[in-house]
Scaffold this motif. Structure first.
Motif, PDB file in Angstrom:
ATOM      1  N   ALA A 163      14.711  13.532  13.124  1.00 19.37           N
ATOM      2  CA  ALA A 163      15.642  13.835  14.932  1.00 19.37           C
ATOM      3  C   ALA A 163      14.686  14.684  15.665  1.00 19.37           C
ATOM      4  CB  ALA A 163      16.113  13.663  15.373  1.00 19.37           C
ATOM      5  N   PRO A 164      13.884  13.861  16.598  1.00 16.53           N
ATOM      6  CA  PRO A 164      13.190  15.402  17.694  1.00 16.53           C
ATOM      7  C   PRO A 164      14.514  16.224  18.328  1.00 16.53           C
ATOM      8  CG  PRO A 164      13.119  12.991  18.542  1.00 16.53           C
ATOM      9  CD  PRO A 164      13.088  12.708  16.942  1.00 16.53           C
ATOM     10  N   GLU A 165      14.062  17.440  18.266  1.00  9.15           N
ATOM     11  CA  GLU A 165      15.032  18.733  18.748  1.00  9.15           C
ATOM     12  C   GLU A 165      14.778  19.696  19.816  1.00  9.15           C
ATOM     13  OE1 GLU A 165      15.975  21.260  15.567  1.00  9.15           O
ATOM     14  OE2 GLU A 165      16.734  19.230  14.713  1.00  9.15           O
ATOM     15  N   ILE A 166      15.503  19.778  20.850  1.00  9.20           N
ATOM     16  CA  ILE A 166      15.027  20.272  22.186  1.00  9.20           C
ATOM     17  C   ILE A 166      13.703  22.040  22.108  1.00  9.20           C
ATOM     18  CG2 ILE A 166      15.311  21.481  24.115  1.00  9.20           C
ATOM     19  CD1 ILE A 166      17.235  19.181  24.517  1.00  9.20           C
ATOM     20  N   ASP A 167      12.908  22.293  21.952  1.00 14.71           N
ATOM     21  CA  ASP A 167      12.597  23.584  21.743  1.00 14.71           C
ATOM     22  C   ASP A 167      12.284  24.575  22.897  1.00 14.71           C
ATOM     23  OD1 ASP A 167      11.647  24.528  19.627  1.00 14.71           O
ATOM     24  OD2 ASP A 167       9.604  24.396  19.952  1.00 14.71           O
ATOM     25  N   GLY A 168      12.396  23.611  24.180  1.00 13.44           N
ATOM     26  CA  GLY A 168      12.395  24.625  24.693  1.00 13.44           C
ATOM     27  C   GLY A 168      12.659  24.114  26.002  1.00 13.44           C
ATOM     28  N   TYR A 169      12.332  24.835  27.433  1.00 13.34           N
ATOM     29  CA  TYR A 169      11.859  23.868  28.862  1.00 13.34           C
ATOM     30  C   TYR A 169      11.306  24.405  29.992  1.00 13.34           C
ATOM     31  CZ  TYR A 169      17.101  22.825  27.909  1.00 13.34           C
ATOM     32  OH  TYR A 169      18.287  21.819  27.501  1.00 13.34           O
ATOM     33  N   LEU A 170      11.103  22.852  30.386  1.00 16.00           N
ATOM     34  CA  LEU A 170       9.205  23.540  31.127  1.00 16.00           C
ATOM     35  C   LEU A 170       9.460  23.278  32.384  1.00 16.00           C
ATOM     36  CD1 LEU A 170       6.062  24.178  30.901  1.00 16.00           C
ATOM     37  CD2 LEU A 170       5.828  21.279  30.786  1.00 16.00           C
ATOM     38  N   ALA A 171       9.468  24.581  33.215  1.00 13.43           N
ATOM     39  CA  ALA A 171      10.027  24.150  35.033  1.00 13.43           C
ATOM     40  C   ALA A 171       8.125  24.499  35.621  1.00 13.43           C
ATOM     41  CB  ALA A 171      10.650  25.719  35.177  1.00 13.43           C
TER      42      ALA A 171
END
Length: 246
Positions: A116-124
């Motif tokens: 299952a895909p997991e959050i690897d970071g955030y893009l602002a």
């Protein structure tokens, strides 16, 4: 003849008259309908642009949304300050888009399936629309913005602050072309051109022309980005309906 029969005949005559009258009126109206001719004309004028709107975006990635936003805000603050220092007025700076989006990663299991895909970071992402009224500064502004943190480019749209004169000239050309067409057609048909019954127009604004859409890097050449403004075309189509005198 009895009174009842006379009354019945009178009623029948009234009904017949009522039914026939509209048909007769409609026929008369058809005969009176004015003969017309409708023509169209197109006028175009060109004008060198005297302003441009450029889209500049700052994109930052981090492990948390807070870190991504903080890095983005710091970079955009420097860009805004530099643009104002170079003479860009506050009214010519407008945030056009702001977003913080999660970035996902998906690992492959030993059996070949995907986890299952997991959050690897955030893009602002923070995008800024900059209106440049002195085109001689455009290339330098883009170059300075890239050095200060802009790492994604959008469109450059060239325009005119006041195109009314060009549009008026295009209207005149469109009307003249339509009138010339009407004259040729009526002369060929052996009839005379009458009064103007109706005029309508369609005005096509210049389409936004993408100048560039590339990812930017701080390693870009130090020289200012070369830009070419070209010309903007203003097109007006006019439809004119004339009466025909036979």
């Amino acid at each position: 003849m009895t009174n009842s029969k006379i009354g019945g005949l009178a009623l029948a005559a009234m009904i017949t008259t009522t039914l026939i009258a509209p048909s007769s009126a409609w026929s008369a109206e058809q005969e009176k309908r004015e003969a017309t001719i409708m023509v169209s004309g197109e006028g175009e004028t060109t004008l060198a642009p005297d302003m441009a709107t450029v889209m500049l975006s700052v994109v930052r990635q981090a492990k948390t949304a807070e870190e991504a936003m903080k890095a983005n805000n710091e970079a955009m603050a420097k860009v805004l300050a530099a643009l104002k220092d170079q003479g860009i007025a506050e009214r010519d700076l407008q945030t056009s888009d702001f977003s913080v989006q999660p970035q996902y990663s998906q690992d492959k299991a030993t059996d070949g399936s995907y986890q299952a895909p997991e959050i690897d970071g955030y893009l602002a992402t923070n995008s800024l629309a900059v209106k440049v009224r002195d085109l001689s500064k455009l290339g330098g502004l883009i170059d300075a913005s890239v050095k200060l943190g802009v790492n994604q480019g959008g469109n450059i749209v060239f325009g005119n602050d006041d195109p009314k004169g060009a549009v008026t000239e295009a209207r005149k050309k469109a009307v003249a072309e339509a009138a010339e067409k009407a004259k040729i057609l009526t002369e060929a048909a052996g009839v005379q051109l009458g009064r103007v019954i109706e005029i309508s127009e369609n005005f096509a604004r210049p389409m936004a022309q993408p100048m560039y859409r590339v990812a930017m890097a701080k390693e870009m050449a130090a020289d200012a980005v070369p830009v070419a403004g070209g010309e903007n075309s203003y097109t007006v189509t006019v439809n004119i309906t004339y009466a025909i005198e036979q």
